[in-house]
Design a protein around this motif. Structure first.
Motif, mmCIF file in Angstrom:
data_model
loop_
_atom_site.group_PDB
_atom_site.id
_atom_site.type_symbol
_atom_site.label_atom_id
_atom_site.label_comp_id
_atom_site.label_asym_id
_atom_site.label_seq_id
_atom_site.Cartn_x
_atom_site.Cartn_y
_atom_site.Cartn_z
ATOM 1 N N ILE A 128 -47.725 -13.876 34.450
ATOM 2 C CA ILE A 128 -46.354 -14.387 34.470
ATOM 3 C C ILE A 128 -45.532 -13.662 35.527
ATOM 4 C CG2 ILE A 128 -44.207 -14.476 33.129
ATOM 5 C CD1 ILE A 128 -45.998 -14.978 30.639
ATOM 6 N N GLY A 129 -45.622 -12.348 35.545
ATOM 7 C CA GLY A 129 -44.887 -11.566 36.547
ATOM 8 C C GLY A 129 -45.298 -11.932 37.962
ATOM 9 N N GLU A 130 -46.593 -12.170 38.171
ATOM 10 C CA GLU A 130 -47.074 -12.551 39.494
ATOM 11 C C GLU A 130 -46.562 -13.935 39.881
ATOM 12 O OE1 GLU A 130 -49.171 -12.490 43.144
ATOM 13 O OE2 GLU A 130 -48.362 -10.939 41.797
ATOM 14 N N GLY A 131 -46.505 -14.861 38.921
ATOM 15 C CA GLY A 131 -45.976 -16.201 39.197
ATOM 16 C C GLY A 131 -44.518 -16.166 39.603
ATOM 17 N N VAL A 132 -43.731 -15.322 38.933
ATOM 18 C CA VAL A 132 -42.317 -15.180 39.293
ATOM 19 C C VAL A 132 -42.192 -14.541 40.674
ATOM 20 C CG1 VAL A 132 -40.113 -14.103 38.672
ATOM 21 C CG2 VAL A 132 -41.574 -15.068 36.871
ATOM 22 N N ARG A 133 -43.053 -13.560 40.970
ATOM 23 C CA ARG A 133 -43.008 -12.909 42.283
ATOM 24 C C ARG A 133 -43.250 -13.912 43.413
ATOM 25 N NH1 ARG A 133 -46.086 -11.390 46.194
ATOM 26 N NH2 ARG A 133 -47.991 -12.111 45.145
ATOM 27 N N LYS A 134 -44.225 -14.797 43.220
ATOM 28 C CA LYS A 134 -44.525 -15.794 44.250
ATOM 29 C C LYS A 134 -43.322 -16.705 44.498
ATOM 30 C CE LYS A 134 -49.553 -15.999 43.669
ATOM 31 N NZ LYS A 134 -50.695 -16.841 43.231
ATOM 32 N N ALA A 135 -42.685 -17.155 43.413
ATOM 33 C CA ALA A 135 -41.494 -18.002 43.569
ATOM 34 C C ALA A 135 -40.375 -17.237 44.264
ATOM 35 C CB ALA A 135 -41.035 -18.503 42.198
ATOM 36 N N TYR A 136 -40.231 -15.977 43.925
ATOM 37 C CA TYR A 136 -39.213 -15.109 44.533
ATOM 38 C C TYR A 136 -39.420 -15.009 46.042
ATOM 39 C CZ TYR A 136 -36.232 -10.850 44.691
ATOM 40 O OH TYR A 136 -35.256 -9.930 44.947
ATOM 41 N N GLU A 137 -40.673 -14.780 46.447
ATOM 42 C CA GLU A 137 -40.960 -14.607 47.875
ATOM 43 C C GLU A 137 -40.921 -15.915 48.643
ATOM 44 O OE1 GLU A 137 -44.539 -12.339 48.332
ATOM 45 O OE2 GLU A 137 -43.606 -10.495 47.569
ATOM 46 N N GLU A 138 -41.161 -17.024 47.958
ATOM 47 C CA GLU A 138 -41.118 -18.331 48.617
ATOM 48 C C GLU A 138 -39.696 -18.862 48.751
ATOM 49 O OE1 GLU A 138 -43.638 -20.849 46.303
ATOM 50 O OE2 GLU A 138 -45.491 -19.816 46.890
ATOM 51 N N ILE A 139 -38.809 -18.510 47.803
ATOM 52 C CA ILE A 139 -37.483 -19.125 47.759
ATOM 53 C C ILE A 139 -36.375 -18.149 48.135
ATOM 54 C CG2 ILE A 139 -35.809 -20.315 46.279
ATOM 55 C CD1 ILE A 139 -38.276 -21.228 44.574
ATOM 56 N N LEU A 140 -36.340 -16.992 47.502
ATOM 57 C CA LEU A 140 -35.216 -16.076 47.705
ATOM 58 C C LEU A 140 -35.349 -15.251 48.987
ATOM 59 C CD1 LEU A 140 -34.471 -14.708 44.112
ATOM 60 C CD2 LEU A 140 -33.244 -16.474 45.379
ATOM 61 N N VAL A 141 -36.525 -14.723 49.232
ATOM 62 C CA VAL A 141 -36.685 -13.834 50.394
ATOM 63 C C VAL A 141 -36.345 -14.537 51.711
ATOM 64 C CG1 VAL A 141 -38.343 -12.476 51.731
ATOM 65 C CG2 VAL A 141 -38.311 -12.304 49.225
ATOM 66 N N PRO A 142 -36.839 -15.771 51.967
ATOM 67 C CA PRO A 142 -36.466 -16.453 53.221
ATOM 68 C C PRO A 142 -34.963 -16.722 53.341
ATOM 69 C CG PRO A 142 -38.382 -17.504 52.232
ATOM 70 C CD PRO A 142 -37.835 -16.558 51.213
ATOM 71 N N ALA A 143 -34.274 -16.776 52.208
ATOM 72 C CA ALA A 143 -32.824 -17.011 52.234
ATOM 73 C C ALA A 143 -32.030 -15.721 52.364
ATOM 74 C CB ALA A 143 -32.407 -17.754 50.960
ATOM 75 N N GLY A 144 -32.718 -14.634 52.633
ATOM 76 C CA GLY A 144 -32.033 -13.356 52.769
ATOM 77 C C GLY A 144 -31.552 -12.790 51.450
ATOM 78 N N MET A 145 -32.248 -13.155 50.371
ATOM 79 C CA MET A 145 -31.822 -12.730 49.033
ATOM 80 C C MET A 145 -32.912 -11.886 48.360
ATOM 81 S SD MET A 145 -30.017 -16.315 47.822
ATOM 82 C CE MET A 145 -29.327 -15.648 46.301
ATOM 83 N N GLY A 146 -33.573 -11.057 49.150
ATOM 84 C CA GLY A 146 -34.646 -10.225 48.623
ATOM 85 C C GLY A 146 -34.181 -9.029 47.820
ATOM 86 N N ASP A 147 -32.858 -8.900 47.626
ATOM 87 C CA ASP A 147 -32.324 -7.791 46.826
ATOM 88 C C ASP A 147 -31.902 -8.244 45.428
ATOM 89 O OD1 ASP A 147 -30.226 -9.385 47.650
ATOM 90 O OD2 ASP A 147 -28.846 -7.710 48.012
#
Length: 417
Positions: A248-267
Motif C-alpha cells: 500500500i505504501g509503495e502504491g501511494v509512493r508511485k502516485a505521489y511521484e507520478e502526480i505531485l513531484v512533477p507539479a513541484g509538490m514533492g514536499d
C-alpha cells in the motif's frame, strides 16, 4: 488465513483468575509492531504521520503506546479532544480534528489545543470564524460524489455520504480561506470503509493528488499535507488475506511521484488516520460459556452481550470465535452464540460451525480491538467490561476497570440510590 488468538489457553486461564470475564484484552506487542510497520511503509515521505482514530479505541493506555510510536490522534468530539490533551498530544502537530455538525465549543477547544481543524462543509468557514477565528493552517474534507469502485467487491457511494464538500465547494472554500489569511492547506477524504485491498489507498491518493495540483495551480495556495484518512481494513473472516501495508505504501509512493513531484509538490506531507487497521486484530473479547439451550436451534449463552460488542447486533458483522483449548477439534456443531439482552439480535454468531462447547469453556472473539469497547452501552442495565493490556513482557495490567452499578446510578438526580 488461519485466525489464532494472541494468547494461549494457559495464559488466558491465569488472566481469568485475576480478572473475571468478560473483558477486552489487547496485545501491546502487536500494536507496536503494526505502528512500526506503517511508519516503515511510508518512510519515503519525510513528513508522514499517523493520526489514530480515537473513536476506534478511546483508551488512554492504548493512546500512550501509539504516542510512543510516533502517532498523533484524530478526534471528532469535545471529550476526544480532552482525552488527547490529557494524554499529552496537544503539541501543535499531533491532533487532527475531523468533525461534522460541530458545536462551537469543540472548534474553540480544537484551536486552543493547536489541532489541525478539518472542515467538513463550506458553511463551517463562517461558523468557525465567528466561534474562534480562522487559523493559519486548515484542512478541508472532499467528497467527489458518485460511486467509488476498484473493480472488485470494494465499492461505496460517496454521493450518499453526509461528509465533505463537492469539488466546486472546495475550490470556493480555499479561495475564501486564503482571503482569511490561511497559509497552509490540507485535503482530506474518505471514500470506502474496511477495504481489504492494497489498491484502495493508492486509488484515493491519486484522486487527492490530482485535486491538490488543480488547487495549487488555479488558486496559488500552498498544500502542506494530504490526509488519506481511514478505510484500510482487516480480514474479519478467515477466508481473506490481510492488507500488505508495504504494498500500500509503495502504491501511494508511485502516485505521489507520478502526480505531485512533477507539479513541484514533492514536499507535501502524507497523513493517515487509521483505527481499525491499527487496533482491531490486537484485541479480543474474552467470554465464558455459561448456558446452553436446545430448542429449534442450538444456543450457547455467554457472559457478555451486545453491550460489550455491538457490531454483530448492529449490522451483522462477523467476528471469528476460537474455543480455547479446542483449536484442533472438528467444527462439527452448529451454534448461535448469544448474549443476555432482551433483543433477538443479541447474537455474536448465527449458525456458526464450532467444536463442541462445554459450560465453562473460554471463548475468544477476534478482531475487537477497534469499535469494540468503544461502542459499548448500558441497555438492560448492562455494564461495560474491563479492558486488560497484555504487555510485551507477558504480564497483564488493567487499563480500565469494569463499570459498577454505582457508575450506572451516578448520573441520576432526584433519587437516593
Amino acid at each position: 488465513m488461519e485466525k489464532k488468538p494472541f494468547v494461549t489457553k494457559e495464559q488466558l486461564e491465569k488472566i481469568v483468575e485475576k480478572y473475571p470475564t468478560p473483558f477486552h484484552l489487547y496485545d501491546e506487542k502487536g500494536i507496536r509492531q503494526t505502528a512500526r510497520d506503517l511508519y516503515k511503509a511510508f518512510s519515503w515521505n519525510e513528513g508522514f504521520k499517523e493520526y489514530f482514530a480515537v473513536k476506534a479505541t478511546p483508551t488512554p493506555a492504548i493512546l500512550k503506546i501509539l504516542k510512543e510510536e510516533g502517532c498523533g490522534t484524530d478526534c471528532s468530539s469535545l471529550t476526544e479532544l480532552m482525552m488527547s490533551d490529557r494524554c499529552g498530544f496537544a503539541d501543535g502537530n499531533s491532533i487532527m480534528f475531523s468533525s461534522n455538525e460541530t458545536p462551537a465549543e469543540e472548534f474553540i477547544l480544537a484551536k486552543k489545543l493547536g489541532a489541525i481543524i478539518n472542515l467538513d462543509d463550506i458553511t463551517h468557514i463562517d461558523f468557525l470564524k465567528d466561534a474562534c477565528g480562522i487559523p493559519e493552517r486548515i484542512c478541508c474534507r472532499y467528497n467527489p460524489g458518485g460511486y467509488f469502485s476498484l473493480g472488485t467487491d470494494i465499492m461505496d457511494n460517496p454521493g450518499d455520504a453526509k461528509y465533505g464538500m463537492t469539488k466546486p465547494q472546495i475550490f470556493e472554500a480555499f479561495k475564501r480561506l486564503k482571503r482569511e489569511g490561511v497559509k497552509e492547506f490540507g485535503i482530506h477524504s474518505f471514500l470506502a470503509s474496511n477495504t481489504v485491498s492494497n489498491e484502495y489507498y493508492p486509488a484515493l491518493a491519486a484522486i487527492l493528488f490530482n485535486l491538490a495540483v488543480e488547487l495549487k495551480e488555479n488558486l496559488g495556495v500552498h498544500i502542506g499535507f494530504i490526509n488519506l484518512s481511514g478505510g484500510v481494513g482487516i480480514p474479519y473472516t478467515p477466508d481473506k488475506e490481510p492488507n500488505d501495508i508495504f504494498a500500500i505504501g509503495e502504491g501511494v509512493r508511485k502516485a505521489y511521484e507520478e502526480i505531485l513531484v512533477p507539479a513541484g509538490m514533492g514536499d507535501v506531507k502524507i497523513f493517515t488516520e487509521l483505527g481499525r487497521f491499527m487496533l482491531a486484530p490486537h484485541g479480543h473479547l474474552v467470554v465464558k460459556a455459561i448456558h446452553e439451550k436446545h430448542t429449534y436451534k442450538e444456543y450457547i449463552g455467554v457472559d457478555a452481550c451486545a453491550a460489550n460488542l455491538m457490531r454483530p447486533a448492529m449490522y451483522g458483522a462477523y467476528h471469528h470465535i476460537t474455543v480455547m483449548g479446542k483449536e484442533n477439534e472438528p467444527c462439527d456443531h452448529t451454534y448461535d452464540v448469544v448474549g443476555s439482552l432482551c433483543e433477538n439480535n443479541d447474537k455474536f454468531a448465527i449458525d456458526r460451525k464450532l467444536p463442541k462447547i462445554d459450560m465453562g469453556d473460554l471463548l475468544v472473539l477476534h478482531d475487537t480491538g477497534a469499535h469494540g469497547f468503544a461502542m459499548g452501552y448500558n441497555y438492560n442495565g448492562r455494564l461495560k467490561s474491563a479492558e486488560i493490556l497484555l504487555q510485551e513482557d507477558g504480564s497483564t495490567r488493567m487499563i480500565r476497570r469494569a463499570e459498577t452499578p454505582e457508575d450506572y446510578f451516578a448520573t441520576i438526580e432526584g433519587f437516593d440510590f
